[in-house]
Design an enzyme around this catalytic site. Structure first.
Site, short mmCIF file in Angstrom:
data_model
loop_
_atom_site.label_atom_id
_atom_site.label_comp_id
_atom_site.label_asym_id
_atom_site.label_seq_id
_atom_site.Cartn_x
_atom_site.Cartn_y
_atom_site.Cartn_z
N TRP A 322 0.84 -1.21 0.00
CA TRP A 322 0.00 0.00 0.00
C TRP A 322 0.87 1.25 0.00
CZ3 TRP A 322 -0.19 3.92 3.66
CH2 TRP A 322 -1.24 4.85 3.54
N HIS A 323 2.02 1.18 0.67
CA HIS A 323 2.88 2.35 0.76
C HIS A 323 3.52 2.71 -0.57
CE1 HIS A 323 2.54 1.83 5.12
NE2 HIS A 323 3.02 3.06 5.23
N GLY A 324 3.75 1.75 -1.42
CA GLY A 324 4.39 2.09 -2.69
C GLY A 324 4.52 0.90 -3.61
#
Length: 472
Positions: A322-324
């Site tokens: 989700w972060h990247g």
């Protein structure tokens, strides 16, 4: 629009003055207009896309409420809503990662070469507003929002500008019940100003200056010595904490001054004696979102020890993704999931029911947890290198072998001081007694703190950099 910028100061000041001079029926439209101006500042195309996403979700929310009223099942419709939101997120955020993954597994470069001819910009805050919209739809399905929300309230819940870009990820219960009953008094004004000042201090004085000290080391980490890499590992953990918790402090302070209280996202995580407690204090609204909408639906801890471990590992790995869109973020999430699993293996009981460690035992536990978390930051920070993230992370780890040789970090004394300041701010968030003592002394402390912060921003501030979590 950055919180640490003159445009935000102008927008918020004007909104604040008009807001409390209007009757209640005029306040929500004003907030919506201010929120639209805040987001439109990043670009018209992104803003039109964002409004369309909210409008489509509102339409499906109406369908969910309609089915609920008719006593029909909403499971199938909810599935389609979730899929549509994730397709929107995946297209903008993971398109190139998907092509790079195909190259990796096929041993070719044809997919990434194809992607070079396509430009897909990343809409601001897409990860945050996607999760908030999905949570709202699931809550309607679960009867947590039984009554229909008006279009104005629905749009304002998603667009509320103090938390729009990087959270906290709000739930309906955090905001909607208070939307028609904003409350303000002298104590709230004081606390709101304190939060805004502390957020600016964390961001402009600590995080931005740490960034200037350590950013160069990530270009060629293998050239530096062990001590430099060791200190920078903690420096980046402190930078992320001060940058992100600074953002949420300003967001919460702004919301306080407008009569609302939004969730606290950081609660002094660096002083946690266990990893499970750490994740109850770090990026709290994301942790609880992953727990309530992913971990528990997967089965949570109901299927025995190894099923629990698997559910936790899946949740943390997807949280990393989700972060990247990068394997570095995936490894970051998987590493944290592994640490949680190891801790759960050796301490299977509920940490809330265990005896609180004290003295040196607590010190060594806290030291272990912060070391393990700081190491995870190597994957997180090197992920910014794109395709070279894993090789850069490898260079960083092998650089720890430079016990004798290697370059020394310039300004390491300043970095050590900023790390110490970060732990002091963690203590303020971790211990309620410290916060209470601060509040009691607000009458003289707040004016003094304001002057000190403004002076420090003038000395150390470099004009303000973008917040790290704006890229997510």
């Amino acid at each position: 629009m950055l919180f640490n910028s003159l445009p935000y100061l102008a927008l918020f000041s004007l909104t604040f003055l008009l807001y409390w001079s209007l009757p209640q029926k005029g306040r929500k439209p004003l907030l919506l207009v201010s929120s639209l101006l805040f987001y439109f500042y990043s670009g018209a195309a992104f803003s039109v896309h964002f409004l369309l996403v909210i409008a489509v979700n509102f339409y499906f929310s109406l369908k969910l409420w309609e089915k609920k009223r008719e006593g029909k099942s909403t499971s199938k419709l909810l599935t389609w809503i979730i899929v549509l939101n994730f397709v929107n997120l995946a297209f903008f955020k993971y398109f190139y990662f998907f092509l790079d993954s195909l190259d990796f597994f096929t041993g070719t470069v044809q997919f990434s070469e194809f992607g070079k001819g396509i430009h897909i910009p990343l809409p601001l805050a897409i990860s945050f507003y996607t999760f908030q919209l999905i949570a709202l739809q699931v809550d309607i399905h679960r009867d947590h929002v039984p009554e229909r929300i008006s279009a104005l309230d629905y749009f304002l819940f998603i667009l509320f500008f103090p938390q729009l870009i990087a959270g906290p990820i709000m739930r309906t219960t955090d905001f909607l019940p208070k939307l028609d009953k904003p409350a303000i008094d002298f104590n709230r004004v004081q606390w709101g100003i304190f939060l805004i000042l502390s957020g600016l201090f964390k961001k402009v004085v600590i995080a931005d200056n740490i960034s200037g000290i350590i950013s160069g080391i990530y270009q060629h980490p293998g050239e530096y010595n062990f001590f430099s890499l060791y200190l920078v590992t903690f420096g980046f953990a402190c930078q992320v904490y001060c940058d992100f918790s600074g953002y949420t402090d300003i967001a919460r302070g702004s919301a306080y001054l407008l009569g609302y209280e939004i969730p606290e996202n950081f609660r002094g995580p660096f002083l946690s004696p266990s990893f499970r407690e750490f994740w109850g204090r770090w990026h709290v609204t994301l942790s609880t979102w992953l727990r309530d909408y992913l971990y528990i639906p997967l089965g949570g801890s109901r299927g025995g020890f190894w099923r629990t471990q698997a559910n936790s590992m899946i949740t943390m790995t997807l949280g990393g993704l989700w972060h990247g869109a990068n394997f570095g973020y995936v490894l970051w999430g998987a590493y944290l999931g592994l640490i949680l699993g190891v801790e759960r293996f050796f301490s299977p009981g509920d940490p809330k029911k265990e005896e609180e460690p004290r003295g040196w035992k607590r010190f060594w536990k806290v030291a272990l947890i912060i070391h393990l978390f700081a190491i995870s930051g190597i994957f997180f920070r090197t992920a910014a290198a794109g395709k070279n993230s894993l090789s850069l992370a490898w260079d960083y780890f092998t650089g720890f072998l430079n016990i004798v040789g290697g370059k020394a970090l310039v300004r390491w004394e300043e970095l050590a001081a900023f790390i110490l300041f970060t732990f002091l701010w963690n203590a303020v968030q971790y211990y309620p007694s410290i916060r209470e003592k601060i509040q009691i002394r607000f009458r003289w402390l707040l004016p003094s703190f304001s002057i000190i912060i403004l002076l420090l921003m003038g000395i150390f501030g470099d004009g303000g950099g973008e917040f790290i979590y704006f890229q997510f």
